[in-house]
Design an enzyme around this catalytic site. Structure first.
Site, PDB file in Angstrom:
ATOM      1  N   SER A   1      42.959 -14.499  10.801  1.00  0.00           N
ATOM      2  CA  SER A   1      43.208 -15.729  10.067  1.00  0.00           C
ATOM      3  C   SER A   1      42.511 -15.653   8.704  1.00  0.00           C
ATOM      4  CB  SER A   1      42.650 -16.911  10.861  1.00  0.00           C
ATOM      5  OG  SER A   1      42.850 -18.076  10.129  1.00  0.00           O
ATOM      6  N   GLY A   2      43.246 -15.913   7.659  1.00  0.00           N
ATOM      7  CA  GLY A   2      42.669 -15.887   6.304  1.00  0.00           C
ATOM      8  C   GLY A   2      42.758 -14.522   5.655  1.00  0.00           C
TER       9      GLY A   2
ATOM     10  N   THR B   1      50.291 -14.931   5.117  1.00  0.00           N
ATOM     11  CA  THR B   1      51.270 -15.865   4.568  1.00  0.00           C
ATOM     12  C   THR B   1      51.502 -15.592   3.077  1.00  0.00           C
ATOM     13  OG1 THR B   1      50.460 -17.442   6.175  1.00  0.00           O
ATOM     14  CG2 THR B   1      51.812 -18.326   4.427  1.00  0.00           C
TER      15      THR B   1
ATOM     16  N   ASN C   1      40.208 -20.622   7.127  1.00  0.00           N
ATOM     17  CA  ASN C   1      41.230 -20.588   6.085  1.00  0.00           C
ATOM     18  C   ASN C   1      41.666 -22.016   5.782  1.00  0.00           C
ATOM     19  OD1 ASN C   1      43.390 -20.050   4.439  1.00  0.00           O
ATOM     20  ND2 ASN C   1      44.592 -18.949   5.979  1.00  0.00           N
TER      21      ASN C   1
ATOM     22  N   SER D   1      45.603 -22.428   6.945  1.00  0.00           N
ATOM     23  CA  SER D   1      45.857 -21.531   8.068  1.00  0.00           C
ATOM     24  C   SER D   1      47.165 -21.883   8.777  1.00  0.00           C
ATOM     25  CB  SER D   1      44.674 -21.647   9.036  1.00  0.00           C
ATOM     26  OG  SER D   1      44.882 -20.792  10.119  1.00  0.00           O
ATOM     27  N   SER D   2      47.998 -20.864   8.959  1.00  0.00           N
ATOM     28  CA  SER D   2      49.262 -21.090   9.683  1.00  0.00           C
ATOM     29  C   SER D   2      48.936 -21.185  11.166  1.00  0.00           C
ATOM     30  CB  SER D   2      50.223 -19.924   9.459  1.00  0.00           C
ATOM     31  OG  SER D   2      50.173 -19.482   8.136  1.00  0.00           O
TER      32      SER D   2
ATOM     33  N   GLY E   1      46.978 -12.401  14.196  1.00  0.00           N
ATOM     34  CA  GLY E   1      46.416 -11.113  14.627  1.00  0.00           C
ATOM     35  C   GLY E   1      45.677 -11.264  15.941  1.00  0.00           C
TER      36      GLY E   1
ATOM     37  N   GLU F   1      42.987 -11.911  18.613  1.00  0.00           N
ATOM     38  CA  GLU F   1      41.901 -12.914  18.564  1.00  0.00           C
ATOM     39  C   GLU F   1      40.923 -12.705  19.700  1.00  0.00           C
ATOM     40  OE1 GLU F   1      43.582 -16.839  18.316  1.00  0.00           O
ATOM     41  OE2 GLU F   1      44.166 -16.571  16.229  1.00  0.00           O
TER      42      GLU F   1
HETATM   43  N1  LIG Z   1      47.317 -11.401  -2.550  1.00  0.00           N
HETATM   44  C1  LIG Z   1      46.521 -12.424  -2.705  1.00  0.00           C
HETATM   45  N2  LIG Z   1      46.111 -12.771  -3.949  1.00  0.00           N
HETATM   46  C2  LIG Z   1      45.293 -13.806  -4.140  1.00  0.00           C
HETATM   47  N3  LIG Z   1      44.790 -14.566  -3.131  1.00  0.00           N
HETATM   48  C3  LIG Z   1      45.165 -14.281  -1.870  1.00  0.00           C
HETATM   49  C4  LIG Z   1      46.028 -13.190  -1.587  1.00  0.00           C
HETATM   50  N4  LIG Z   1      46.182 -13.125  -0.264  1.00  0.00           N
HETATM   51  C5  LIG Z   1      45.468 -14.140   0.255  1.00  0.00           C
HETATM   52  N5  LIG Z   1      44.850 -14.825  -0.700  1.00  0.00           N
HETATM   53  C6  LIG Z   1      43.948 -15.988  -0.529  1.00  0.00           C
HETATM   54  O1  LIG Z   1      43.544 -16.037   0.832  1.00  0.00           O
HETATM   55  C7  LIG Z   1      43.868 -17.291   1.386  1.00  0.00           C
HETATM   56  C8  LIG Z   1      44.327 -17.098   2.835  1.00  0.00           C
HETATM   57  O2  LIG Z   1      45.514 -16.400   2.855  1.00  0.00           O
HETATM   58  P1  LIG Z   1      46.656 -16.695   3.915  1.00  0.00           P
HETATM   59  O3  LIG Z   1      46.849 -18.153   4.100  1.00  0.00           O
HETATM   60  O4  LIG Z   1      47.839 -15.902   3.536  1.00  0.00           O
HETATM   61  O5  LIG Z   1      45.969 -16.114   5.208  1.00  0.00           O
HETATM   62  P2  LIG Z   1      46.687 -15.891   6.606  1.00  0.00           P
HETATM   63  O6  LIG Z   1      46.478 -14.474   6.970  1.00  0.00           O
HETATM   64  O7  LIG Z   1      48.068 -16.357   6.567  1.00  0.00           O
HETATM   65  O8  LIG Z   1      45.759 -16.762   7.535  1.00  0.00           O
HETATM   66  P3  LIG Z   1      46.221 -17.577   8.804  1.00  0.00           P
HETATM   67  O9  LIG Z   1      46.399 -16.613   9.925  1.00  0.00           O
HETATM   68  O10 LIG Z   1      45.078 -18.490   9.042  1.00  0.00           O
HETATM   69  O11 LIG Z   1      47.467 -18.259   8.442  1.00  0.00           O
HETATM   70  C9  LIG Z   1      44.965 -17.825   0.524  1.00  0.00           C
HETATM   71  O12 LIG Z   1      44.961 -19.215   0.540  1.00  0.00           O
HETATM   72  C10 LIG Z   1      44.622 -17.292  -0.839  1.00  0.00           C
HETATM   73  O13 LIG Z   1      43.661 -18.128  -1.432  1.00  0.00           O
HETATM   74 MG   LIG Z   2      49.087 -17.888   7.343  1.00  0.00          MG
END
Ligand SMILES: Nc1ncnc2c1ncn2[C@@H]1O[C@H](COP(=O)(O)OP(=O)(O)OP(=O)(O)O)[C@@H](O)[C@H]1O
Ligand SMILES: [Mg+2]
Length: 1053
Positions: A162-163, A167, A209, A212-213, A442, A444
């Site tokens: 997560s984070g 996404t 995050n 977070s999705s 991913g 957990e």
């Molecule tokens: N390529 C990137 N460039 C800039 N910032 C990024 C990038 N990837 C991620 N981030 C930052 O990291 C934060 C978390 O990313 P994201 O929401 O995609 O995580 P996630 O893997 O989808 O987490 P979750 O599983 O909780 O949904 C984003 O809000 C953004 O601020």
């Molecule tokens: Mg996400």
């Protein structure tokens, strides 16, 4: 101790320090600064220097690890620590993307990097993966090109914690595909606009995050033959419903609730009986204590969501119905219940009339029906309907379950609605190829893992197997391409774990399902059954203590312990039948629509549980993925603080392990893990064969074969492919050792030669320095000896001269003394005679003077008598005539008296002049010319007396000097008439002479003092008329007496 320890400056791998119980501590890269027998001084990548035990230096670092590589498959040592270091090095340079074969590792930069502009889109378009630096656009473009070229489905699997950025990566891929494939049509816009809606309803703020999705999604984009986007479909997985009714500290409910309260207009809020910006007032929104997010404008987001809903053709009534149901959930959460007792049984009363009224209105049901459905439970016993009242706790549980199901149903409806818009399957069109993007949670492993974690980890096990099989397939493909025999590769995947959880009969999921439907089934009975059924399997973990109500599974990424508490309830994923019945009678069409048709009570057992639904959708997903060509993106979170430029090694190691990255290495190790192109191999190991021609002129394959045959044993397992040689680890290690041995030998030879040159140069400098010192010393010594000798000669010369002069002086003095005696005798006699004569003259003078006085007296007497007579006569005349002038006084001196006086005065002066004549002789300096000796001028002044030798001058003066009364001379001060030199004066003169010698500059103080001593000795010697030894003259006494010095050997280098 390794062979590499003596190679100073070598990059090495070092065992992690102070990390005994830390499973995530891995070896780190360092540079050797200094080696000692038992310890080594190293500098780690941050430049920090410290000592480590010699045995902790594991091995030399492969050149690829030192420089860093774009594709980690090319790492010489494809190990966890090498992968980690490569990622860390690149992350420091803001290179967030790295390949591992066809997999892309993306590290979250936590900052906006300027690498997603139109320039990059154009740059990566139509390029092969290896042509440009790793980038998410390269993966997207590759999938697109492969789809167009092979006309096969492609899928991009994005996973990570997560984070980690899943996404964001999904959004970037969709944007790239929309940019390169579309003609900027409406459908692309709609696909892109689906994201804000999904994020609003499916994302929430968690501690890890802010966005977070809380669900998984698979977006499938369909392309026409011409490569244009034709439509898309979104599949959602396992929404986290528990968040609707409860949030952990510092977490929020789904974004849409906060956006709605901030963004709805006042009339709309009034219509829904909601309070403006009043998240705190709602129990379901305020439990995490976090209502606002930094940098997030909920009102603005709400406007965007509404706009996106319009783009995706949501009808306004539909939108309003969704918001009404969301408002109903909020009011439901605020409902208060009072516990009572009815017929000796616990019962509950819905006393909160206001909220009851609001919820009933929004759900389109009556107040009474709602209150009854919430507080009562209907069961069928032998076909008879029995109504029982629920306790307060059970009522609240039932309410929460209803709220969760309601939200889940809304979410599913929204996804369906989006799909209705973007999934434009044109009639009569043939099946089109797709690119699917999977944004899924991913692996957990929390401190308390529940049913959701089991489902998530099961999904990840499936994906892991999919990944492993793909890597294995790729590996086999490479062997085939290189014509390598590969049948003997024996690789084990995680099929056993999949069987345990959800595939074979009596698996964990089916046991949970069974227990969920069993009326007396509880979480404890489930645990017992699990222990009985799987307790003796190696991949099933029983807790160490029987007290702990846990069970564990040995996943590919490590052991996870699950807490079965709540498993059955979550698996049932339903709410009371009374509420279902109530909904079916609702006037709210949308509400009735979003819940599936109510099943009769007798078929209840056939109702699908969550685990079944999840497994079904997962199977479908895996089938879809298996039918497509996969690309993998592993997102890595560099730190827990959401900060840029911070790389937490342990956190990253954990994610690398969970991502299954090491499977690539494991599969490799099962076959031929080491492979080199022939040229690379020859360049690296050519020194193992003696005297080879320059590499460019060699047949590299032939040389490779020669090296392998000559150095490896006959039984060694290696193969020659078309372009590469394939080796086992053990043979590679042997070759490396041999190479290191020869390199070390060469290094020692070079060091030897170099040290010889260095020492020789140093020795020459020492020799030169010694010679210079010797030269200077000898020069100084010679000069000093010469000065002493010269001084001695001077002194000797002076002594000899002195001896002569003293002799001469002594003689002269005796002559002068004699002369003086004669002169003085003569002068005394003459003076006596003159005094006698003067006495006689004086007596005669006195006699004549007396005579003259007597005569004068007589004259005076006569005058007086005449005068008196004349006076008497004159008085007579005067009295008769005029007055006359007074008579003149007698003033004329007596000439006789005056002359005599003068004569008497002059005579003594003439005598004095005679004496002065002797003094004048002293001025004779002519003798000076005789001596001429330096430093003995004092004697010359004495010799000046010699001028007296010319006594004739004196005589002449004396004899010719007459009394000349008319020219009296001014008398000079009396000179020293006594020219006689007594002994004291002589001594004084000698002292003066040697005093001069004493003052002479003779190099050093001891010499000066010795000169004086020596001078006195000379004097003594002279007096005794002895010969002076020449040695004595040439050296000061202390040198003369000092013992002989030994000359040091080394000073004569
Ligand atoms: N390529 C990137 N460039 C800039 N910032 C990024 C990038 N990837 C991620 N981030 C930052 O990291 C934060 C978390 O990313 P994201 O929401 O995609 O995580 P996630 O893997 O989808 O987490 P979750 O599983 O909780 O949904 C984003 O809000 C953004 O601020
Ligand atoms: Mg996400």
């Amino acid at each position: 101790m390794t062979n590499f320890q003596n190679e100073l400056g070598e990059c090495v791998w070092v065992k992690p320090q102070n990390a005994v119980d830390n499973e995530f501590a891995v070896p780190f890269g360092a540079r050797v600064i200094r080696t000692e027998k038992t310890r080594t001084l190293i500098a780690n990548d941050e430049g920090k220097q410290f000592w480590v035990p010699a045995e902790d230096v594991l091995k030399s670092m492969h050149i690829t690890s030192q420089q860093g590589v774009d594709d980690m498959i090319t790492l010489g040592d494809l190990q966890e620590y090498a992968i980690l270091r490569n990622l860390e090095m690149r992350y420091e340079k803001r290179l967030i993307y790295t390949y591992t074969g066809s997999m892309l590792i993306a590290i979250n930069p936590y900052q906006t990097l300027p690498i997603y502009t139109n320039r990059e889109v154009t740059q990566y378009r139509g390029k092969k993966i290896s042509e440009l630096p790793p980038h998410i656009f390269a993966i997207s473009d590759n999938a697109f090109q492969q789809l167009k070229r092979d006309r096969t489905n492609q899928c991009i699997v994005i996973s990570g914690e997560s984070g980690a950025g899943k996404t964001e990566s999904t959004k970037l891929i969709l944007q790239y595909l929309a940019a390169i494939s579309g003609k900027h049509s409406w459908i692309e816009q709609q696909i892109i606009e689906a994201n804000p809606i999904l994020e609003a309803f499916g994302n929430a703020k968690t501690v890890r995050n802010d966005n977070s999705s809380r669900f998984g999604k698979y977006i499938e984009i369909r392309f026409t033959d011409a490569g244009k986007i034709q439509g898309a479909n979104i599949e959602q997985y396992l929404l986290e419903k528990s968040r609707i009714v409860a949030q952990s500290r510092d977490e929020r409910n789904y974004h849409i609730f906060y956006c709605m309260l901030a963004g709805l207009s006042k009339p709309e809020l009034t219509r829904l009986e909601l309070l403006e910006n009043s998240s705190t007032k709602y129990h379901y929104l305020s439990q995490g204590g976090c209502l606002q997010l930094d940098g997030k404008n909920d009102a603005k987001d709400f406007a965007d969501i509404r706009a996106a809903m319009k783009v995706l053709s949501f009808a306004p009534e539909e939108v309003w119905c969704i918001f009404s149901l969301l408002a109903a959930i909020l009011h439901l959460g605020n409902m208060q219940f009072t516990a009572t007792v009815v017929q000796n049984m616990d019962a509950t009363e819905a006393t909160d009339v206001v909220n009851l009224q609001r919820v009933a209105l929004l759900l389109g049901v009556s107040k009474k029906a709602l209150a009854t459905a919430l507080t009562q439970k209907t069961i069928y016993v032998h076909g008879e309907r029995v109504v029982t009242s629920l306790s307060r706790d059970m009522t609240i549980e039932g309410r929460d379950a209803f709220a969760k199901s309601l939200y889940g149903a809304i979410f599913i409806r929204i996804v369906e609605r989006i799909n209705m818009t973007i999934d434009t399957k044109e009639k009569l069109s043939k099946a089109l190829n797709t690119i699917g993007v999977l944004d899924i949670f991913g692996f957990e492993n929390f401190s308390d893992n529940s049913f959701e974690q089991l489902c998530i980890n099961y999904a990840n096990e499936n994906l892991q197997q999919f990944f492993v099989r793909h890597i294995f397939k790729m590996e086999q493909a490479e062997y085939e391409q290189e014509s390598i025999k590969w049948q003997h590769i024996d690789f084990k995947d995680n099929q056993e774990i999949l069987d345990l959880i959800g595939m074979k009969s009596v698996n964990i999921m089916s046991l949970i399902d069974e227990e969920s439907k069993f009326p007396k089934g509880t979480d404890n009975t489930l645990l017992e059954k699990l222990h009985v059924q799987h307790g003796n399997r190696s991949i099933y973990v029983k807790p160490k203590s029987n007290q702990a109500a846990l069970f564990g599974i040995r996943h590919y990424a490590g052991v996870v312990m699950y807490n079965p508490n709540g498993f059955l309830e979550k698996n049932r994923d339903s709410f009371s039948m009374d509420l279902r019945e109530m909904i079916s009678k609702s006037k709210n069409k949308f509400l009735v629509d979003i819940f599936p048709l109510q099943l009769p009570y007798d078929t209840m057992k056939k109702q699908l549980t969550l685990s079944v639904k999840f497994r079904n959708s997962l199977d479908l997903l895996m089938r879809t993925l298996s039918a497509a060509h996969p690309f993998f993106i592993r997102c890595i979170k560099p730190n827990e603080h959401k900060k840029p430029n911070l790389f937490d090694r342990e956190l990253c190691v954990r994610q690398l392990r969970y991502s299954g990255m090491m499977e690539t290495a494991r599969i490799r190790h099962a076959g031929y893990p080491i492979r080199h192109s022939y040229r690379d191999f020859v360049e690296r190991y050519c020194l193992l064969l003696p005297k080879l021609a320059p590499i460019r002129t060699l047949d590299c394959r032939q040389v490779t074969e020669d090296i392998c045959k000559q150095l490896l044993t006959a039984t060694a397992d290696y193969q020659f492919g078309r372009t590469k040689v394939f080796l086992k680890d053990v043979d590679d290690t042997y070759l490396e050792k041999e190479r290191a041995r020869i390199v070390l030998k060469s290094i020692i030879a070079i060091q030897r030669g170099f040290r010889r040159v260095l020492f020789r140069r140093q020795l020459c400098r020492y020799r030169e320095a010694a010679l210079t010192i010797q030269k200077v010393w000898r020069g100084y010594k010679q000069r000093r000896d010469f000065l002493i000798a010269r001084q001695g000669f001077h002194r000797l010369g002076a002594c000899i001269a002195q001896k002569h002069l003293t002799l001469h002086f002594t003689r002269l003095r005796s002559c002068v003394t004699h002369l003086q005696a004669h002169c003085r005798g003569y002068l005394a006699r003459r003076a006596f005679k003159m005094r006698q004569q003067r006495h006689k003259d004086l007596q005669a003078l006195r006699a004549s003077e007396e005579l003259l006085v007597r005569q004068a007296k007589e004259h005076q007497q006569a005058d007086r008598e005449r005068q008196s007579r004349l006076g008497a006569n004159a008085a007579v005349v005067a009295a008769a005539t005029a007055p006359k002038p007074p008579p003149r006084a007698v003033s004329t001196p007596n000439p006789i008296v005056t002359q005599a006086q003068i004569h008497v005065r002059e005579r003594p002066m003439n005598m004095m002049n005679g004496m002065n004549g002797v003094n004048g002789v002293n001025g004779g300096n002519g003798v000076n010319g005789v001596n001429g000796g330096n430093g003995v001028n004092g004697v010359n002044s004495m010799n000046g007396v010699n001028g007296v030798n010319d006594v004739n001058g004196v005589h002449s003066v004396i004899t010719t000097t007459k009394i000349e009364p008319k020219q009296p001379e001014k008398q000079e001060p009396t000179a020293n008439d006594d020219n006689y030199m007594d002994e004291e004066s002589s001594k004084q003169i000698v002292d003066d002479v040697f005093g001069f010698l004493d003052e002479a500059d003779v190099s050093s103080p001891p010499v000066v003092s010795n000169v004086r001593a020596k001078s006195l000795m000379f004097e003594r010697e002279l007096r005794l008329k002895k010969d002076i030894p020449i040695k004595l003259l040439s050296r000061p006494v202390n040198y003369y007496e000092a013992p002989q010095r030994q000359v040091m050997n080394q000073m004569r280098l």
